[in-house]
Design an enzyme around this catalytic site. Structure first.
Site, PDB file in Angstrom:
ATOM      1  N   THR A  45       0.859  -1.180   0.000  1.00 36.39           N
ATOM      2  CA  THR A  45       0.000   0.000   0.000  1.00 36.39           C
ATOM      3  C   THR A  45       0.896   1.231   0.000  1.00 36.39           C
ATOM      4  O   THR A  45       1.917   1.264   0.689  1.00 36.39           O
ATOM      5  CB  THR A  45      -0.889   0.003   1.264  1.00 36.39           C
ATOM      6  OG1 THR A  45      -1.825  -1.055   1.166  1.00 36.39           O
ATOM      7  CG2 THR A  45      -1.640   1.315   1.416  1.00 36.39           C
ATOM      8  N   ARG A 105     -14.323  -7.183  -0.386  1.00 33.96           N
ATOM      9  CA  ARG A 105     -13.667  -6.671   0.824  1.00 33.96           C
ATOM     10  C   ARG A 105     -13.015  -5.310   0.587  1.00 33.96           C
ATOM     11  O   ARG A 105     -12.369  -5.069  -0.417  1.00 33.96           O
ATOM     12  CB  ARG A 105     -12.611  -7.673   1.291  1.00 33.96           C
ATOM     13  CG  ARG A 105     -11.824  -7.230   2.540  1.00 33.96           C
ATOM     14  CD  ARG A 105     -10.506  -6.605   2.207  1.00 33.96           C
ATOM     15  NE  ARG A 105      -9.713  -6.302   3.411  1.00 33.96           N
ATOM     16  CZ  ARG A 105      -8.592  -5.595   3.396  1.00 33.96           C
ATOM     17  NH1 ARG A 105      -8.119  -5.130   2.253  1.00 33.96           N
ATOM     18  NH2 ARG A 105      -7.931  -5.355   4.520  1.00 33.96           N
ATOM     19  N   GLY A 142     -10.607  -2.433   2.756  1.00 32.66           N
ATOM     20  CA  GLY A 142      -9.813  -2.202   3.950  1.00 32.66           C
ATOM     21  C   GLY A 142      -9.873  -0.769   4.428  1.00 32.66           C
ATOM     22  O   GLY A 142     -10.825  -0.028   4.163  1.00 32.66           O
ATOM     23  N   HIS A 158      -2.591  -4.272   8.055  1.00 27.43           N
ATOM     24  CA  HIS A 158      -3.791  -5.104   8.053  1.00 27.43           C
ATOM     25  C   HIS A 158      -4.997  -4.214   8.337  1.00 27.43           C
ATOM     26  O   HIS A 158      -5.281  -3.846   9.470  1.00 27.43           O
ATOM     27  CB  HIS A 158      -3.659  -6.201   9.104  1.00 27.43           C
ATOM     28  CG  HIS A 158      -4.627  -7.314   8.911  1.00 27.43           C
ATOM     29  ND1 HIS A 158      -4.338  -8.619   9.251  1.00 27.43           N
ATOM     30  CD2 HIS A 158      -5.886  -7.338   8.397  1.00 27.43           C
ATOM     31  CE1 HIS A 158      -5.386  -9.390   8.967  1.00 27.43           C
ATOM     32  NE2 HIS A 158      -6.322  -8.628   8.453  1.00 27.43           N
ATOM     33  N   GLY A 159      -5.731  -3.877   7.275  1.00 25.93           N
ATOM     34  CA  GLY A 159      -6.751  -2.844   7.330  1.00 25.93           C
ATOM     35  C   GLY A 159      -7.849  -3.037   8.351  1.00 25.93           C
ATOM     36  O   GLY A 159      -8.364  -2.067   8.913  1.00 25.93           O
TER      37      GLY A 159
END
Length: 326
Positions: A192, A220, A222, A245-246
């Site tokens: 990201t 999904r 995040g 880890h969203g």
């Protein structure tokens, strides 16, 4: 000293101070955080990442130095990383479980708290540009899926076929995960990208862009496109962009919480980011954050072994790094 000479001295001092204030700027970027190490990355790979980070920083700094807004610098820096297959954003986005690429991005202006985001888009070449268009040319904050793509098309943004985002490395990573040939680790979802900037006008901006989670299902989404979770900016406190880890960042309201710690507890930007990373760790999440306040103070905090990161300040201070020990 005559009155005329005294007046001349005052004028010189005034404009000297004014110039100093106007020239103050800073830009910080990240390209994801995860479990990379020097033993798993060759020198060539490290140099490739650092070169791209350098390119993104230089492009953003050039704009800031010439008086552009922090939003312009953020978008330009992120576009460069979106166009690179090195990062999990734009061209290098990971795949969904059905073999497609779905991208998210957001941006926020610290001057007026205006914000824009897109989520689950498949045909917008540079999602960060679409997020900016939502912020500046719509009454909404977040658009998703086909609607976001249609909006981008109407704004004249470049669109592409979904296959544009295909990279062999990311596709093989998807197939390996689906065949359970390796365990999912935090490194699976790294890449990201994000940027925070302070312009010479004293305004902050933050932006984040991602391809999401490898093998993600059910549409999904995040933290990256969620204002207050993955992205936040307020001139009174700071500009924040997150990576990791969203799901954990969403639960914590991570980015906004850093601003709140600064506003209500009067913490400095580095102290606030460190405190929030500690919360993330206690919850079981992994990742990192970059942040910048209105005085040019910055933070690059993470609880993983690596975070692709760098910054440049108007003072000439500069750093590009990958691993925790750097």
């Amino acid at each position: 000293m005559t009155f005329k000479a005294f007046l001349g001295t005052l004028i010189i001092l005034f404009f000297s101070n004014l110039t100093f204030t106007q020239e103050k700027y800073a830009i910080v970027i990240h390209g994801g955080a995860g479990g990379r190490s020097k033993t798993t990355m060759s020198i060539e790979q490290q140099n490739n990442y650092k070169a791209k980070l350098e390119e993104a920083l230089a492009a953003g700094e050039k704009l800031l130095k010439n008086g552009a807004s922090s939003a312009e610098a953020v978008v330009e820096a992120i576009k460069i990383m979106e166009d690179s297959p090195l990062f999990n954003a734009g061209k290098g986005a990971v795949f969904t479980s059905d073999g497609k690429n779905e991208l998210d991005a957001s941006i926020m202006n610290g001057e007026n708290l205006n914000a824009g985001a897109v989520a689950g888009v498949r045909t917008i070449k540079n999602p960060i540009t679409a997020a900016r268009e939502v912020m500046e040319n719509s009454e909404h904050v977040m658009l998703s899926g086909k609607g976001a793509s249609e909006f981008a098309r109407q704004q004249g943004l470049e669109t592409v076929k979904n296959k544009y985002f295909f990279t062999r490395k990311r596709y093989e990573s998807l197939k390996a995960l689906q065949k359970k040939q390796r365990k999912r680790t935090s490194a699976d979802n790294t890449g990201t990208v994000g940027c925070v900037a302070l312009d010479i006008h004293g305004n902050l901006c933050a932006g984040t862009s991602t391809g999401g989670m490898n093998n993600k299902k059910y549409g999904r989404i995040g933290d990256s496109p969620i204002i207050g979770a993955g992205t936040y900016a307020n001139n009174k406190t700071c500009a924040v962009s997150c990576t990791g880890h969203g799901e954990y960042y969403i639960r914590l309201g991570f980015a906004r919480d850093i601003s709140a710690l600064m506003e209500y507890k009067k913490l400095g930007v580095k102290e606030a980011c460190a405190a929030e990373i500690q919360k993330l760790t206690q919850l079981g999440g992994t990742g990192g954050v970059i942040a910048l306040d209105a005085n040019g103070n910055m933070a690059m905090e993470f609880n993983t072994s690596a975070m692709f990161r760098g910054y440049i300040k108007s003072t000439g201070e500069k750093e590009i790094a990958i691993f925790a020990e750097e």
